[in-house]
Design a protein around this motif. Sequence first.
Motif, mmCIF file in Angstrom:
data_model
loop_
_atom_site.group_PDB
_atom_site.id
_atom_site.type_symbol
_atom_site.label_atom_id
_atom_site.label_comp_id
_atom_site.label_asym_id
_atom_site.label_seq_id
_atom_site.Cartn_x
_atom_site.Cartn_y
_atom_site.Cartn_z
ATOM 1 N N ALA A 15 0.944 -1.189 -0.038
ATOM 2 C CA ALA A 15 0.106 0.104 -0.043
ATOM 3 C C ALA A 15 0.867 1.149 -0.008
ATOM 4 N N THR A 27 0.923 5.372 1.095
ATOM 5 C CA THR A 27 0.233 6.324 1.931
ATOM 6 C C THR A 27 0.610 7.614 0.958
ATOM 7 N N ASN A 54 -5.291 -1.373 -1.312
ATOM 8 C CA ASN A 54 -5.739 -0.508 -0.323
ATOM 9 C C ASN A 54 -4.688 0.772 -0.126
ATOM 10 N N GLU A 55 -5.166 1.874 -0.172
ATOM 11 C CA GLU A 55 -4.238 3.113 -0.341
ATOM 12 C C GLU A 55 -4.786 3.908 0.765
ATOM 13 N N GLN A 56 -3.894 4.864 1.127
ATOM 14 C CA GLN A 56 -3.951 5.864 2.182
ATOM 15 C C GLN A 56 -3.864 7.475 1.648
ATOM 16 N N ASN A 71 -3.213 11.127 3.206
ATOM 17 C CA ASN A 71 -3.347 11.873 4.246
ATOM 18 C C ASN A 71 -4.341 13.107 4.285
#
Length: 339
Positions: free
Chosen positions: A316, A318, A335-337, A339
Amino acid sequence: ANETDDGVAATGKVRWTYNGYFWTDAGNDGNWFNTANWNTGAVPTASDNAYIDHTIKAGAFSNPVTVNASGAVCNNLTINAGAGTAITLSLTASGILTANGNVSILTSNMLTFTGAGTFNVKGSFSYTGAASTPATGTVAMTGTSGSNTITSGNYQFYNLTVDATGAIYTLGAAVTINNDLTISNGTLDVSGANFAMTAKGNWTVNGGGVFNPQAGTVTLSKSGNSTQTITGGSFYNLVLDNATAATTAVKSLTSSCTITGSITIGGTGTSQLNTSTYDVYIAGNWTNNSTSGLSSSSTVYLNGSTGTQLIAGTQATTFNHLTLSGAAAKNINFNEQVN
């Protein structure tokens, strides 16, 4: 070479003579600056073609042909052992050699550096000699006009620089640079064949320098754990990786980066792209195979205009800011994030 009639009308033959400075090895020391080592009794000037071969001395040379000070010059330089003993040209830490024309280092011969010397090449560079991976030294492309070719064959550059206002240097084969690439003036072009480039030190394109990536791939791969900087980044495909799984050298931007193809982070080793505050623009896929593959205080733009852009990989990512734009569809395969 000059062409003249052989003086015998019945034969119809011509005689070829070569004007140039031929290595004699008569000085028995390998010193470029020793006039005894040249057939003319003088060292070449900037307009003289130099031939280091076995035309005059058939046997092995006493020493490598060595440039151990600044001021060595010639026009074209040809190193050709033919069927004779291989010939080595070596530059020491204080050695500076400038070829105002083309450089041809032919089969079995070798270019080496024993210190941080510099070999300036104003024309084309062709190396079909023996494998050579010097751990120091710089080959500098310094032409001032026209188009020239870099065909490095078995030769791996330590430092490669292009400081060639008004000139274009085009790759004739894939290139490996074991330390830094610097393009400060002129153009380096991977050619329509899209030859690959691998750099294991810093990548710098600044001043009047231009890198034309065509549709080629640049791999930034460094041993150890120090930082590898990217300045003036404009790429087609960019691969950020390290030599082994134990190496963790961070790739750090010092300016914004445009990738008109795809980016891949990690693979063989553990890698990280540190963008700091500099934005990244990507028209192709984002593939991250490294834990903590991105450290960013900036924006990543996926701005492809056709087809489908993927956010993929085995790990993943971020993102700090992620902007999706352009007509290309965006598919997220992990699944990525943000911020």
